[in-house]
Design a protein around this motif. Structure first.
Motif, mmCIF file in Angstrom:
data_model
loop_
_atom_site.group_PDB
_atom_site.id
_atom_site.type_symbol
_atom_site.label_atom_id
_atom_site.label_comp_id
_atom_site.label_asym_id
_atom_site.label_seq_id
_atom_site.Cartn_x
_atom_site.Cartn_y
_atom_site.Cartn_z
ATOM 1 N N UNK A 172 15.993 12.052 32.731
ATOM 2 C CA UNK A 172 16.250 13.194 33.851
ATOM 3 C C UNK A 172 16.604 12.554 34.904
ATOM 4 N N UNK A 173 17.717 12.781 35.565
ATOM 5 C CA UNK A 173 18.146 12.165 36.888
ATOM 6 C C UNK A 173 18.834 13.340 37.855
ATOM 7 N N UNK A 174 19.350 14.473 37.396
ATOM 8 C CA UNK A 174 19.908 15.333 38.433
ATOM 9 C C UNK A 174 19.064 16.616 38.364
ATOM 10 N N UNK A 175 19.458 17.351 39.673
ATOM 11 C CA UNK A 175 18.847 18.772 39.407
ATOM 12 C C UNK A 175 19.199 19.656 38.374
ATOM 13 N N UNK A 176 18.459 20.307 37.870
ATOM 14 C CA UNK A 176 19.120 21.432 36.984
ATOM 15 C C UNK A 176 19.902 22.546 37.187
ATOM 16 N N UNK A 177 19.888 22.760 38.525
ATOM 17 C CA UNK A 177 20.430 23.898 39.449
ATOM 18 C C UNK A 177 21.356 23.022 40.499
ATOM 19 N N UNK A 216 22.368 26.491 34.244
ATOM 20 C CA UNK A 216 21.349 25.658 34.362
ATOM 21 C C UNK A 216 21.848 24.165 33.612
ATOM 22 N N UNK A 217 21.770 23.245 34.216
ATOM 23 C CA UNK A 217 22.518 21.929 33.652
ATOM 24 C C UNK A 217 21.068 20.990 32.957
ATOM 25 N N UNK A 218 21.627 20.404 31.831
ATOM 26 C CA UNK A 218 20.542 19.240 31.185
ATOM 27 C C UNK A 218 20.569 18.343 32.286
ATOM 28 N N UNK A 219 19.563 17.551 32.127
ATOM 29 C CA UNK A 219 19.427 16.712 33.388
ATOM 30 C C UNK A 219 19.262 15.044 32.924
ATOM 31 N N UNK A 269 26.094 22.313 30.454
ATOM 32 C CA UNK A 269 25.548 23.847 30.747
ATOM 33 C C UNK A 269 24.646 24.175 29.550
ATOM 34 N N UNK A 270 23.266 24.424 29.626
ATOM 35 C CA UNK A 270 22.618 24.605 28.537
ATOM 36 C C UNK A 270 22.198 26.325 28.292
ATOM 37 N N UNK A 271 22.326 26.907 29.615
ATOM 38 C CA UNK A 271 21.655 28.181 29.816
ATOM 39 C C UNK A 271 22.123 28.784 30.996
ATOM 40 N N UNK A 283 14.632 32.842 39.100
ATOM 41 C CA UNK A 283 14.545 31.634 39.326
ATOM 42 C C UNK A 283 14.596 30.638 38.136
ATOM 43 N N UNK A 284 14.620 29.429 38.053
ATOM 44 C CA UNK A 284 14.368 28.312 37.152
ATOM 45 C C UNK A 284 13.296 27.578 37.376
ATOM 46 N N UNK A 285 12.393 27.719 36.205
ATOM 47 C CA UNK A 285 11.170 26.841 36.261
ATOM 48 C C UNK A 285 11.442 25.732 35.664
ATOM 49 N N UNK A 286 11.450 24.609 36.112
ATOM 50 C CA UNK A 286 11.745 23.285 35.506
ATOM 51 C C UNK A 286 10.639 22.482 35.415
ATOM 52 N N UNK A 287 10.502 21.681 34.186
ATOM 53 C CA UNK A 287 9.420 20.747 34.117
ATOM 54 C C UNK A 287 9.789 19.516 33.265
ATOM 55 N N UNK A 288 9.367 18.276 33.524
ATOM 56 C CA UNK A 288 9.270 16.921 33.154
ATOM 57 C C UNK A 288 8.069 16.358 32.517
ATOM 58 N N UNK A 289 8.440 16.206 31.096
ATOM 59 C CA UNK A 289 7.124 15.490 30.651
ATOM 60 C C UNK A 289 7.373 13.897 30.024
ATOM 61 N N UNK A 290 6.632 13.231 30.341
ATOM 62 C CA UNK A 290 6.534 11.784 29.899
ATOM 63 C C UNK A 290 5.332 11.386 28.982
#
Length: 325
Positions: A172-177, A216-219, A269-271, A283-290
């Motif tokens: 993931x490397x960009x903002x989703x919005x 909303x964009x795929x990151x 665009x995914x949603x 709003x968009x709630x955005x999470x990153x998991x590793x």
């Protein structure tokens, strides 16, 4: 008039004329001719093996041999130039390319290994210029082997580069919005005040405040593993598995544009932003998991924002305000 020859007759105490028979005369003549022919042949052989007597064919062969020597010398110089270029490529391969892709350098003894065993150049021995030809052939064989080793190394680097390219595209490397669509970064990663209970609890992502219907964009590149509202509190949510242990979640969507199993690329665009589920405002709630663990998304926006924008978002995200979900 032929000279008359005599011999002394001891018995009669007198000189007598030497009389030659015809057969003897012929024998002497033949002996003379044979001796002359042999002498002439020997002289011819001697002349052929001296530099003072060269036939046109000998001169042509001598010129061809001299031209071959010059060509071999030119070939040797060119091989030295090729060797210098190859040495530079080998150095960059070991110290730049293989280092960048975390690959072990190729040992010098492996690159410069010789040819053991039988004499490979026996058929070139025994000639006037054997040493020149053998040395040139050896150099060519060594360069050929080094090129094979380097070619295999570059093939390996190409495979590593493709794997690295896939990894970089997946992270993931960009903002989703997009920034121009944002009202504000409402809340960041960490402990925040719950908008409903007002209790301080851990907020596992970032909230991006935007109008309902904002794209909303795929990151990062990946596969949509979920597009549903089955997770309590998240409303309509999309989960993308990027591989390499990375996974992203997009929650409170108004509607979907991606379906489970769909392969998406970074920037697709995914949603669309909404306020479904446990949400106080659009709003968009955005999470990153590793590897199954939630990590701060602020560290994954280097792909589409400037340094100034990153500093501003970081300051806003780090404020311990109230989250929107």
């Amino acid at each position: 008039m032929a000279k008359v020859k005599y011999y002394y007759d001891a018995e009669n105490l007198a000189y007598r004329v030497i009389k030659h028979t015809r057969r003897k005369k012929i024998g002497v003549a033949l002996l003379f001719l044979a001796a002359s022919a042999l002498f002439g042949f020997l002289c011819f052989v001697v002349l052929l093996n001296t530099p003072f007597f060269e036939t046109p064919k000998d001169k042509l062969q001598a010129r061809e041999i001299e031209n071959l020597k010059i060509n071999y010398e030119i070939l040797n110089r060119r091989m030295e130039q090729v060797n210098e270029v190859l040495a530079d490529v080998e150095e960059r391969d070991n110290n730049i390319y293989r280092t960048y892709f975390n690959a072990s350098p190729i040992p010098e003894e492996q690159r410069k290994a010789g040819f053991g065993g039988v004499n490979r150049y026996r058929e070139l021995e025994g000639y006037n210029n054997s040493e020149l030809v053998i040395n040139t052939t050896k150099k060519l064989d060594i360069i050929s082997k080094e090129l094979v080793v380097q070619s295999k190394s570059l093939d390996e680097i190409a495979k590593l580069a493709k794997a690295k390219e896939k990894l970089l595209a997946a992270i993931p490397a960009i903002q989703p919005v997009k920034n121009e669509d944002l009202r504000q970064v409402a809340s960041g990663f960490g402990y925040r005040s719950d908008p409903f209970t007002k209790i301080r609890k851990f907020h596992a992502g970032m909230d991006f405040s935007a109008r309902t219907g904002t794209p909303v964009y795929a990151t990062g590149d990946g596969v949509v593993s979920a597009a549903d509202n089955r997770m309590s509190g998240y409303g309509n949510r999309i989960v993308i598995r990027h591989g390499y242990g990375y996974e992203t979640l997009y929650a409170h969507l108004s509607r979907f544009k991606a379906r489970p199993g769909q392969r998406v690329k970074r920037g697709d665009i995914i949603g669309y932003v909404g306020s479904t589920g446990r949400s106080e405002a659009p709003h968009l709630h955005y999470e990153v998991h590793k590897n199954g663990e939630a990590i701060n998304p602020i560290n994954f926006y280097y792909g589409n924002i400037s340094a100034k924008e990153y500093i501003l978002i970081s300051k806003l995200a780090n404020q311990e305000n109230q989250s929107l979900d």
